[in-house]
Motif scaffolding. Structure first.
Motif, PDB file in Angstrom:
ATOM      1  N   ASN A  61       5.305   4.560   0.219  1.00  0.00           N
ATOM      2  CA  ASN A  61       6.728   4.535   0.573  1.00  0.00           C
ATOM      3  C   ASN A  61       7.077   3.219   1.261  1.00  0.00           C
ATOM      4  O   ASN A  61       8.097   2.598   0.963  1.00  0.00           O
ATOM      5  CB  ASN A  61       7.095   5.724   1.466  1.00  0.00           C
ATOM      6  CG  ASN A  61       7.144   7.021   0.686  1.00  0.00           C
ATOM      7  OD1 ASN A  61       7.290   7.023  -0.540  1.00  0.00           O
ATOM      8  ND2 ASN A  61       6.998   8.128   1.386  1.00  0.00           N
ATOM      9  N   HIS A  62       6.221   2.803   2.200  1.00  0.00           N
ATOM     10  CA  HIS A  62       6.430   1.528   2.890  1.00  0.00           C
ATOM     11  C   HIS A  62       6.397   0.373   1.888  1.00  0.00           C
ATOM     12  O   HIS A  62       7.245  -0.521   1.920  1.00  0.00           O
ATOM     13  CB  HIS A  62       5.357   1.328   3.967  1.00  0.00           C
ATOM     14  CG  HIS A  62       5.282  -0.061   4.493  1.00  0.00           C
ATOM     15  ND1 HIS A  62       6.206  -0.560   5.383  1.00  0.00           N
ATOM     16  CD2 HIS A  62       4.420  -1.073   4.229  1.00  0.00           C
ATOM     17  CE1 HIS A  62       5.900  -1.833   5.657  1.00  0.00           C
ATOM     18  NE2 HIS A  62       4.818  -2.159   4.959  1.00  0.00           N
ATOM     19  N   HIS A  76      11.039  -3.702  -2.566  1.00  0.00           N
ATOM     20  CA  HIS A  76      12.276  -3.266  -3.225  1.00  0.00           C
ATOM     21  C   HIS A  76      12.020  -2.828  -4.664  1.00  0.00           C
ATOM     22  O   HIS A  76      12.721  -3.254  -5.581  1.00  0.00           O
ATOM     23  CB  HIS A  76      13.346  -4.370  -3.179  1.00  0.00           C
ATOM     24  CG  HIS A  76      13.650  -4.834  -1.796  1.00  0.00           C
ATOM     25  ND1 HIS A  76      14.244  -4.024  -0.854  1.00  0.00           N
ATOM     26  CD2 HIS A  76      13.416  -6.018  -1.193  1.00  0.00           C
ATOM     27  CE1 HIS A  76      14.358  -4.694   0.283  1.00  0.00           C
ATOM     28  NE2 HIS A  76      13.863  -5.909   0.103  1.00  0.00           N
ATOM     29  N   ARG A  97       6.919   0.394  -1.411  1.00  0.00           N
ATOM     30  CA  ARG A  97       8.097   0.424  -2.300  1.00  0.00           C
ATOM     31  C   ARG A  97       9.313  -0.180  -1.608  1.00  0.00           C
ATOM     32  O   ARG A  97      10.069  -0.945  -2.216  1.00  0.00           O
ATOM     33  CB  ARG A  97       8.399   1.852  -2.735  1.00  0.00           C
ATOM     34  CG  ARG A  97       7.437   2.408  -3.750  1.00  0.00           C
ATOM     35  CD  ARG A  97       7.784   3.847  -4.143  1.00  0.00           C
ATOM     36  NE  ARG A  97       6.837   4.356  -5.109  1.00  0.00           N
ATOM     37  CZ  ARG A  97       5.947   5.310  -4.846  1.00  0.00           C
ATOM     38  NH1 ARG A  97       5.888   5.860  -3.658  1.00  0.00           N
ATOM     39  NH2 ARG A  97       5.127   5.703  -5.793  1.00  0.00           N
ATOM     40  N   SER A  98       9.510   0.157  -0.345  1.00  0.00           N
ATOM     41  CA  SER A  98      10.643  -0.391   0.413  1.00  0.00           C
ATOM     42  C   SER A  98      10.473  -1.885   0.636  1.00  0.00           C
ATOM     43  O   SER A  98      11.424  -2.648   0.487  1.00  0.00           O
ATOM     44  CB  SER A  98      10.777   0.315   1.761  1.00  0.00           C
ATOM     45  OG  SER A  98      11.049   1.680   1.563  1.00  0.00           O
ATOM     46  N   LYS A  99       9.273  -2.291   0.994  1.00  0.00           N
ATOM     47  CA  LYS A  99       9.004  -3.701   1.307  1.00  0.00           C
ATOM     48  C   LYS A  99       9.270  -4.598   0.099  1.00  0.00           C
ATOM     49  O   LYS A  99       9.847  -5.671   0.240  1.00  0.00           O
ATOM     50  CB  LYS A  99       7.554  -3.841   1.771  1.00  0.00           C
ATOM     51  CG  LYS A  99       7.100  -5.244   2.014  1.00  0.00           C
ATOM     52  CD  LYS A  99       6.955  -5.517   3.464  1.00  0.00           C
ATOM     53  CE  LYS A  99       6.489  -6.950   3.657  1.00  0.00           C
ATOM     54  NZ  LYS A  99       6.327  -7.289   5.011  1.00  0.00           N
ATOM     55  N   HIS A 153      11.295   0.871  -6.384  1.00  0.00           N
ATOM     56  CA  HIS A 153      11.102   2.313  -6.199  1.00  0.00           C
ATOM     57  C   HIS A 153      10.661   3.001  -7.483  1.00  0.00           C
ATOM     58  O   HIS A 153      10.699   4.224  -7.585  1.00  0.00           O
ATOM     59  CB  HIS A 153      12.380   2.937  -5.638  1.00  0.00           C
ATOM     60  CG  HIS A 153      12.666   2.460  -4.250  1.00  0.00           C
ATOM     61  ND1 HIS A 153      12.182   3.086  -3.136  1.00  0.00           N
ATOM     62  CD2 HIS A 153      13.335   1.367  -3.804  1.00  0.00           C
ATOM     63  CE1 HIS A 153      12.554   2.421  -2.061  1.00  0.00           C
ATOM     64  NE2 HIS A 153      13.250   1.372  -2.441  1.00  0.00           N
TER      65      HIS A 153
END
Length: 128
Positions: A73-74, A80, A76-78, A82
């Protein structure tokens, strides 16, 4: 959760390795047990949106599962992205950690110096 409308930016193998190394450093401080279980895992970018996780044993994967959600999750966010898909593969050959006993160490020395075998026969070393 639908991912079509979420960002799907490109990420590199270097991005993946940097985040994995950072996660391992944090784990080493926070939870030594899980760190020892997952430190030999290899994460590899396979395709544009696919990460392959190579793991040595099922018991180690159980420990990895405790942190994998948070890590991915971290990540994917880092980066960008998903749409990242994670695939697991057991990789016993490359990731196996050999348990080195005193006897195995001594046998390696015997390979280099065969006279040690005679000495062991004479002295009957306790290498347990």
């Amino acid at each position: 959760m639908k991912t079509e409308k979420l960002p799907q930016n490109h990420f590199t193998e270097t991005d993946l390795q940097a985040e994995w190394t950072l996660m391992l450093k944090q784990l080493q401080r926070k939870d030594g047990f899980i760190f020892n279980a997952v430190k030999t895992f290899k994460l590899v970018k396979e395709e544009e949106n696919k990460i392959k996780v190579l793991y040595p044993s099922d018991s180690a994967k159980v420990e990895f599962d405790k942190i994998s959600g948070e890590f991915f999750n971290h990540f994917r966010s880092k980066v960008h992205n998903h749409s990242i898909v994670v695939e697991y593969q057991r990789d016993v050959e490359n990731l196996k950690i050999e348990v080195v006993t005193k006897r195995k160490i001594f046998e390696k020395f015997i390979e280099k110096n065969p006279l040690l075998k005679d000495l062991d026969d004479l002295m009957k070393f306790d290498l347990t």
